[in-house]
Design a protein around this motif. Sequence first.
Motif, PDB file in Angstrom:
ATOM      1  N   ILE A 137      -0.492 -35.131-118.963  1.00  0.00           N
ATOM      2  CA  ILE A 137      -0.779 -36.230-118.042  1.00  0.00           C
ATOM      3  C   ILE A 137      -1.696 -35.775-116.914  1.00  0.00           C
ATOM      4  O   ILE A 137      -1.842 -36.479-115.921  1.00  0.00           O
TER       5      ILE A 137
ATOM      6  N   LEU B 263       0.401 -29.713-112.246  1.00  0.00           N
ATOM      7  CA  LEU B 263       1.515 -28.876-111.785  1.00  0.00           C
ATOM      8  C   LEU B 263       1.419 -27.467-112.374  1.00  0.00           C
ATOM      9  O   LEU B 263       1.791 -26.494-111.728  1.00  0.00           O
TER      10      LEU B 263
ATOM     11  N   GLU C 127      -1.239 -25.697-113.002  1.00  0.00           N
ATOM     12  CA  GLU C 127      -2.174 -24.907-112.193  1.00  0.00           C
ATOM     13  C   GLU C 127      -1.526 -24.528-110.861  1.00  0.00           C
ATOM     14  O   GLU C 127      -1.705 -23.422-110.358  1.00  0.00           O
TER      15      GLU C 127
ATOM     16  N   VAL D   6       7.543 -26.163-115.971  1.00  0.00           N
ATOM     17  CA  VAL D   6       7.334 -27.213-114.969  1.00  0.00           C
ATOM     18  C   VAL D   6       6.702 -28.464-115.564  1.00  0.00           C
ATOM     19  O   VAL D   6       6.877 -29.553-115.048  1.00  0.00           O
ATOM     20  N   CYS D   7       5.984 -28.309-116.663  1.00  0.00           N
ATOM     21  CA  CYS D   7       5.224 -29.429-117.244  1.00  0.00           C
ATOM     22  C   CYS D   7       6.111 -30.667-117.408  1.00  0.00           C
ATOM     23  O   CYS D   7       7.030 -30.666-118.235  1.00  0.00           O
ATOM     24  N   PRO D   8       5.884 -31.734-116.638  1.00  0.00           N
ATOM     25  CA  PRO D   8       6.792 -32.891-116.738  1.00  0.00           C
ATOM     26  C   PRO D   8       6.844 -33.518-118.137  1.00  0.00           C
ATOM     27  O   PRO D   8       7.935 -33.854-118.602  1.00  0.00           O
ATOM     28  N   PRO D   9       5.702 -33.689-118.852  1.00  0.00           N
ATOM     29  CA  PRO D   9       5.828 -34.290-120.182  1.00  0.00           C
ATOM     30  C   PRO D   9       6.037 -33.272-121.300  1.00  0.00           C
ATOM     31  O   PRO D   9       5.967 -33.640-122.473  1.00  0.00           O
ATOM     32  N   LYS D  10       6.276 -32.019-120.968  1.00  0.00           N
ATOM     33  CA  LYS D  10       6.520 -30.960-121.960  1.00  0.00           C
ATOM     34  C   LYS D  10       5.356 -30.844-122.956  1.00  0.00           C
ATOM     35  O   LYS D  10       5.542 -30.927-124.169  1.00  0.00           O
TER      36      LYS D  10
ATOM     37  N   CYS E   1      -1.455 -33.767-114.476  1.00  0.00           N
ATOM     38  CA  CYS E   1      -0.875 -33.812-113.135  1.00  0.00           C
ATOM     39  C   CYS E   1      -1.203 -32.564-112.338  1.00  0.00           C
ATOM     40  O   CYS E   1      -1.136 -32.563-111.119  1.00  0.00           O
TER      41      CYS E   1
ATOM     42  N   ARG F 146      -9.096 -32.698-111.456  1.00  0.00           N
ATOM     43  CA  ARG F 146      -8.056 -32.359-112.430  1.00  0.00           C
ATOM     44  C   ARG F 146      -8.439 -32.899-113.805  1.00  0.00           C
ATOM     45  O   ARG F 146      -8.084 -34.001-114.167  1.00  0.00           O
TER      46      ARG F 146
END
Lengths: 411, 181
Positions: free
Chosen positions: B116, B120, B122, B79-83, B118, B55
Motif C-alpha cells: 500500500i 513504514l 523504509e 511492520v508491513c501493515p498488509p503483510k 505506506c 513514496r
Amino acid sequence: MSQIKEITIGDVAKRSADGEEFSGETMALNIGPSHPTTHGVLRLMMELDGDVIKSARPVVGYLHRGDEKIAENMTYNQFVPYTDRLDYLAPLANNVAYAIAVEKLAQLEVPERCQAIRVLCCELARISSHLLGVGVYGMDAGAWTVFMYTFTQREKLYTLFEELTGARFTTSYTRIGGVARDIPDGWLGRVSDFCDQVLPVLDEVDKLLTRNRIFMDRTEGVGTISKEKALAYGMTGPNLRASGVDLDLRKDRPYSGYERYDFDVPIGTRGDCYDRYLIRGEEIRQSVRIVRQVIDQFPDGAYYAEDAKKIFAPQKAKILTSMEELIQNFMIVTEGPRMPEGEVYFEAENPKGALGFFIVSKGGGVPYRLKIRGPSFCNLSILDDLLPGHYLTDVTVILGSLDFVMGECDR
Amino acid sequence: MAKTKVLERKPLSLAERTYLPQIVTGLKTTLVNMLRPSVTLQYPEERPVIPENYRGVPTLVKDPNGREKCVSCQLCEFVCPPKAIRITPGEIADDADTAHVEKAPKEFDINMLRCIYCGLCEEVCPEEAIFLQDVFSVSGYSREEMINNKQKLYELGGTLPDRHRKWDKKKAAELQGAAHH
C-alpha cells in the motif's frame, strides 16, 4: 401466484368516474450500490408512488473492511495507513484525529510545531474535501463546469500533500507522538501561494452557482432538515451547521492548538440543500483564514515529542549509530508504542463531521478495542426520514448535499 | 460560545429571475478560462515531476561498495501493515568482504499486489536498506509477475549514497583492534 388481470381504458375511466382513489400500486426502486449519484456504494431501497418517494431505506455495508477488528491486531502506528481509508477525501484529517486520540490515551503533549503542522494538514484537507464537495454537488445538480475548476484546485493541493507526505492520496502522515517527517523547505510559501489563488476560483464558483436560479430552484427548500431533527439523528459537521446549530469542535473543544486561531463558524438559516452548499463554500474561506494564520505564526522546535522515548521511534541517525536507540526502535516497532491501560474517546472536527475514536487499552502497544465513529454513517441515518415526500429527481440533490463518504460510513 | 457567521440569503432580483445574467456570467467564465494556460498533464507523453522523498515502489539498495545493505532483520516484514513482504534470511560466506555484516536475505519478496506504499518499511529499517523510490506505475500480466523478488528489488533500487556510514565505521574499528561486540 397472483392473477394477471387485463385492464382496459374503459375500466380506468369507470374507476375514476366512481371516484375511486387513484393511488395505484407503488413501485420499488433500487439505487446503487453502484450508481454515480450515491458517491460510492450506498444502496437506496425506495418505494415510489409515481415520482414521489413513499419510503426510502439506505443499505450500507458494501465497503465494510473490518477496520476496527484489524486495529486490534496491529500496533498503534501500523493502523495509521488504515485511517487514510476512512474518509478518503481528507486522509490527513483522519490521520491527525487518530494520532490525537492515541496521544490522549498516552497523555502525551506534542510540541507546538507539531500541532501547527497538524492544524495546517487538517485545514488543507478540509479545503480539499469541500472543494470536491462543492464541485461534485454542482455536477449532481447539472452544473458540470464547476467541478472542473474545483478539481484543478484540488490537484494543486494534492501536489502540496505529495511534497509533504510522499503520497498524493494515502498520506499516512501522522505517527503517535508526532508526524512522519518535517515540512520540506519552502513548502509554507507554496501553501501560501495556493491560498492566494484559490480564493478567486471560489469567487468564480460563487458566480456560477450561488445566484444561479436554476441551481437555486433545484436546491432551495429541498431536503430541509430542522434543527431538532438534525440533532436527534446525531448529525455533525457542515450538515448540522446548515440547520443552524453552531457546533464546531474546533471551537467548542479545541484540540491541537485551534484556540490560537481566529475563525468564524458559518451556520445556515433553513437547513435545506442550498444552505449545505453555502456552508461548504464559506468553510473553505474560513479554512484559508486559518491556514494563513498558522503560516504567519509558524513555531520552531521539534515536529515530534522528544520526551516520548517509548512512543515515538528515535531518529534514523541515532538508530544507525547507537545501540540504545537501535533497541528502542526494535521495541517500538515490534511491541508497539508503550501505552497505559485505560479508555479514551476523542472526536475531531473533520470535513464531514465529528470523527471519533474510542480506544480501550489494556496496556502495551496494541489496542484492545478500537471503535470508530464515522460522521458519514450518522449523517446518512436521516435519509429514511428525509427522503419521503420528495421527488425522485431530488434524491441526487439531497445525497450530494449531505456529502458523505462510504469509506468511513462502512469502515 | 462559538463565534458564528450566519449565512443569510437575499431574494433574487428581477434580472436574476430571468436567468439571463447567469448565462452571461457563465459564458464569460468559460471564455476567460479558455484563454488561460491549460493545466492538463498529457500523461504518458508528459510525466509529472516527482518530489524528493516520494513514496513510490519499495526497492532494496546497495551501498557505494556494491554491498547488500539488508541484513534480513525482518523488521520491515513485521511492520508491513498488509503483510506484503516475505523474507527468508540467509548466511554470508565467511570469506566474503561483507562477512562482518552478520546476515543477508536469501530471498526477499515484495508482493506489489498487496503493497500500500505506506513507507513504514523504509521508516523502520535500521540499515537504510529499503527505500520507496520514484517509480509510481507498475503493471503485469500475471500475479507472479507482480511479486518483486530480491534480484528485481536490487535492480529497481540501484545504489544510493550512505546517509550514515555504519558498517564502514565498525569495520575500521575492528581493524584497529577496538571492535565493540
